[in-house]
Design a protein around this motif. Sequence first.
Motif, PDB file in Angstrom:
ATOM      1  N   LEU A 538       1.088  -1.227  -0.232  1.00  0.00           N
ATOM      2  CA  LEU A 538       0.124   0.032  -0.068  1.00  0.00           C
ATOM      3  C   LEU A 538       0.781   1.206  -0.069  1.00  0.00           C
ATOM      4  O   LEU A 538       1.788   1.375   0.846  1.00  0.00           O
ATOM      5  CB  LEU A 538      -0.877  -0.070   1.202  1.00  0.00           C
ATOM      6  CG  LEU A 538      -1.686  -1.263   1.445  1.00  0.00           C
ATOM      7  CD1 LEU A 538      -2.511  -1.133   2.768  1.00  0.00           C
ATOM      8  CD2 LEU A 538      -2.693  -1.318   0.358  1.00  0.00           C
ATOM      9  N   THR A 539       0.560   2.107  -0.772  1.00  0.00           N
ATOM     10  CA  THR A 539       1.332   3.480  -1.020  1.00  0.00           C
ATOM     11  C   THR A 539       0.270   4.624  -0.956  1.00  0.00           C
ATOM     12  O   THR A 539      -0.855   4.150  -1.387  1.00  0.00           O
ATOM     13  CB  THR A 539       2.585   3.545  -2.181  1.00  0.00           C
ATOM     14  OG1 THR A 539       1.665   3.431  -3.434  1.00  0.00           O
ATOM     15  CG2 THR A 539       3.439   2.358  -2.051  1.00  0.00           C
ATOM     16  N   GLY A 540       0.695   5.631  -1.078  1.00  0.00           N
ATOM     17  CA  GLY A 540      -0.184   7.068  -1.316  1.00  0.00           C
ATOM     18  C   GLY A 540       0.451   7.992  -1.530  1.00  0.00           C
ATOM     19  O   GLY A 540       1.815   8.131  -1.156  1.00  0.00           O
ATOM     20  N   ARG A 541      -0.019   9.166  -1.942  1.00  0.00           N
ATOM     21  CA  ARG A 541       0.536  10.585  -1.960  1.00  0.00           C
ATOM     22  C   ARG A 541      -0.581  11.495  -1.697  1.00  0.00           C
ATOM     23  O   ARG A 541      -1.773  11.166  -2.437  1.00  0.00           O
ATOM     24  CB  ARG A 541       1.137  10.748  -3.168  1.00  0.00           C
ATOM     25  CG  ARG A 541       0.540  10.866  -4.592  1.00  0.00           C
ATOM     26  CD  ARG A 541       1.491  11.016  -5.621  1.00  0.00           C
ATOM     27  NE  ARG A 541       0.834  11.076  -6.790  1.00  0.00           N
ATOM     28  CZ  ARG A 541       0.558  10.189  -7.674  1.00  0.00           C
ATOM     29  NH1 ARG A 541       1.020   8.903  -7.482  1.00  0.00           N
ATOM     30  NH2 ARG A 541      -0.163  10.521  -8.827  1.00  0.00           N
ATOM     31  N   VAL A 542      -0.315  12.592  -1.489  1.00  0.00           N
ATOM     32  CA  VAL A 542      -1.148  13.888  -1.313  1.00  0.00           C
ATOM     33  C   VAL A 542      -0.435  15.111  -1.870  1.00  0.00           C
ATOM     34  O   VAL A 542       0.946  15.151  -1.671  1.00  0.00           O
ATOM     35  CB  VAL A 542      -1.472  14.298   0.072  1.00  0.00           C
ATOM     36  CG1 VAL A 542      -2.344  15.345   0.072  1.00  0.00           C
ATOM     37  CG2 VAL A 542      -2.259  12.878   0.665  1.00  0.00           C
ATOM     38  N   GLN A 543      -0.952  15.775  -2.915  1.00  0.00           N
ATOM     39  CA  GLN A 543      -0.644  16.898  -3.434  1.00  0.00           C
ATOM     40  C   GLN A 543      -1.150  18.258  -3.448  1.00  0.00           C
ATOM     41  O   GLN A 543      -2.525  18.061  -3.754  1.00  0.00           O
ATOM     42  CB  GLN A 543      -0.349  16.806  -4.808  1.00  0.00           C
ATOM     43  CG  GLN A 543       0.760  15.597  -5.209  1.00  0.00           C
ATOM     44  CD  GLN A 543       1.090  15.281  -6.692  1.00  0.00           C
ATOM     45  OE1 GLN A 543       0.625  16.141  -7.345  1.00  0.00           O
ATOM     46  NE2 GLN A 543       1.872  14.190  -6.839  1.00  0.00           N
ATOM     47  N   MET A 544      -0.992  19.170  -2.420  1.00  0.00           N
ATOM     48  CA  MET A 544      -1.647  20.249  -2.175  1.00  0.00           C
ATOM     49  C   MET A 544      -1.302  21.349  -2.962  1.00  0.00           C
ATOM     50  O   MET A 544      -0.140  21.643  -2.982  1.00  0.00           O
ATOM     51  CB  MET A 544      -1.422  20.355  -0.532  1.00  0.00           C
ATOM     52  CG  MET A 544      -2.652  21.753  -0.075  1.00  0.00           C
ATOM     53  SD  MET A 544      -4.399  20.875  -0.107  1.00  0.00           S
ATOM     54  CE  MET A 544      -4.966  22.354   0.434  1.00  0.00           C
ATOM     55  N   GLN A 545      -2.206  22.315  -3.624  1.00  0.00           N
ATOM     56  CA  GLN A 545      -1.606  23.092  -4.614  1.00  0.00           C
ATOM     57  C   GLN A 545      -2.397  24.577  -4.173  1.00  0.00           C
ATOM     58  O   GLN A 545      -3.548  24.507  -3.915  1.00  0.00           O
ATOM     59  CB  GLN A 545      -2.195  22.663  -5.900  1.00  0.00           C
ATOM     60  CG  GLN A 545      -1.618  23.556  -7.002  1.00  0.00           C
ATOM     61  CD  GLN A 545      -1.993  23.388  -8.472  1.00  0.00           C
ATOM     62  OE1 GLN A 545      -2.876  24.003  -9.234  1.00  0.00           O
ATOM     63  NE2 GLN A 545      -1.814  21.858  -8.880  1.00  0.00           N
TER      64      GLN A 545
END
Length: 857
Positions: A538-545
Amino acid sequence: MEITILSIGLLVFAGHFLTGFFERTKVPDVLVLMLAGIVIGPALGIVTPADFGKVGPVFTTLALVVILFEGGIHLNMMDLKRSARDTLVLSIATFALTVLLVMYIADFLLPIDSLTALLIGMILGGTSSAVVVPLIRILRVSDRTSTILLLESALTDVLAIVLSLGLIRGLQSGQGISAGVMLGDVSASFLVAALIGGGGAFIWSAILPKIRQIPNTVFTTIAYVLILFGLTEIWGYSGAIAALSFGIGVANFPNIPQRILGKFITFRLAGFSDVERTFFAEAVFLVKTFFFVFLGISITFDDPRTFAVGLIVAVIAIGGRSIMVRLLAPRSVTRRDAMLMTALIPKGLAAAVLAALPLQMGLSNGEIVRSTVFAVIFFTILLCAIFVFIIEKGRLNAFGDTFFRPFATQPPSETAADLPVPAFDQSLGLPALREVFFEPNIVDLTPEASPASDGGDIPEPPAEEEPSPPPPPPTAGADAGLMSARFLSKAHFRTFDWMPMKTVLRAVHWLGALVALLAPSAAGAQVQLDSGAVQITLTGRVQMQYRTTSVDGTRSSEFLLRRARFTAHIRVNDLIEGRIQPDFGEGELSLKDAYLRLNFDPAFRLSFGQFKRPFDIFELYSSTQILTIERTGKIDGVDACAGPGGVCSWSRLTQGLKYSDRDIGILVDGRVTDELEYRFSITNGTGADEPDENGTKSYTARVVVQAASHVRLGANVGVHDYFDSTTANEYAVAYGGDIEIGRYGDEFHLQAGFLAGQNWLNLDATGDPSTFLTAQGVVSYRFPITGSSRFTAVEPLARLSWADPDTDAANAGGWLFTPGIALRMAGRNMLVANVDVWSPAAENFEWSFKFQSFLHF
């Protein structure tokens, strides 16, 4: 010597006579020439193949090269565009059916093992270019039918040669065969040879005017073709495909409008003159005459049993071919052409050469293989000639009106749109197959994902967190994917009755929620679960812009959750892997990647589901590995690109016109050698999470060559299906190339490429798409930061993208310039700032500032 010279003269004279004889009586001249060879060869023993020494095989190869080259110069690119899909489907289906039928017949009737029977089937799977091309020149079939038959003969020759040689090597070594390696060899042989032939054609078209200034140079073109053929074969690829591609290229490159070529080159490309075309036709006539006599001399009938099997195989092959034509040929083909397509399945040069190899290599049953194949060659040519004769005489019109009833009775007009091509017809009693494989599925789907400015997560280079569908070979815990609940769409599969689509998508959403709960404890590394049966990573990512824009009347600034993705990589065993990835970004829930992959071999992997189409390098790189925050250079409030809309840039065209980005279908990819990898996909063409809309498919192909240790060259082509203004099925084509110096993680990294194609979202008054052109380069340089526990590097970047959505319109395009900088932390975590500056050709520039954080776990 005098008798030999006299015989040659009589043979050439007879060849001319037989051509006229065919026009009058409809008796194919190739049959008479081959029978003459049989009479003076096996029947009377006057001449044997040994009398020709090394000259015989050289001459037969020369005949094949000249025939394919001359056939290629008569192919028009528009005919190729219309016929590409029909050729591919009909060729592969007929080849596979023929191989299976011949294998079972040979295994049942001959005293051989199953692998030898399979070898006979592979040798006889294709049709002979040397027989088909001369016949279609005389039979007055439509351009589309002629193109399909010519391309089919060339393609199946390659399939037969590569697959048979692979099996022969396996039998000789005793180590068995690798299906992945064999199929990878086929793809490489075809694609690389086509690139060599096309590149050679471009060079020859450029220098042809200079060559003509030298006296007595009419033979130089054929000499050049032979050089290309020889070099391609020496490099291990298909010289036949290179010769065909060369002919197609020289015939069509000069037809490209100068307004397009002028953007790239300053000189004009030349084509063949009428005098040269006449000479090439005479050369084909000459080599054809000698080839079929030599083929007749080479045929042997020592074993009555193989003679009988040859007759049975020929009859059954025509029966199977009739079914394939009935099911898969385009309905715009006339009934007469459909009957001729059924009859034109002769075996010839490639089969004869391959049949002799097992005996030469000392394999058991080599004599049986040769005798059987020669018998099939004779009977397929004989039956081909008989059927052509009775079809031309009109004796099978009643049969054609009944069996080929769905086909046209008259040739379509040149301006008529191509008719849909149903793959199966109810009148054949196959409604169930039609429903399963080709009818739409009415299912309730989740809303479409946010606008396709997100490039996604199938990177081209290998990566630990973001595995890539293209090779290198898969490793445990990496490069995984899971079967999408959505891939069972109308293209190839149906939704399981016991598992409605809503239920599957609901399960996907719950999986995303589960991963979200696990995320806080896994912020420093991946989470790996091992149930014993499967391994899940399980992996993940969050990108806030944050972004702001200079355009009046729009939101001056905003914060948004650009991406919130959670990925499950599932590995069952060395063969089966999977990947599923939902996205919660921008306030919407959508499904990004969802596919199952079968790792047959590093050279052949098969993926089913929803994935990135293998088109251009900028889209295939994961959004974790790019420094341009928005691939399209999105600026809120700008709508300047005719067709796709928005900022007119490379990715706006490829995404908006659906040549790239995600779609549902099948992907084949592999690394053939350390220097060569390929990808090919067949998809719905409607995009992610969308059902098919018209029953036709889109095709995408990409080849990457490692030219040097840090340099990779790529070539790509996309064929996208769409509805035109009259709701008829049409195809748009785009193609291009790119270069990459360095890779992700290197200090210096450069990506650059160009694309040209059809803008099917921008049609003119007649319904024809406009032509687009685009070029782009992205460069960055990473400066390491030493002595800091928080940051690892600072990386400035620059992007320059030029795009013109309509080359016929004035001031339609513009430039996109993106300077930026990235502050890198451990892993792929970083802070990135970009300024996208859009400078249209006819208006004032606009800009947008973007800042984005990348957090990965």
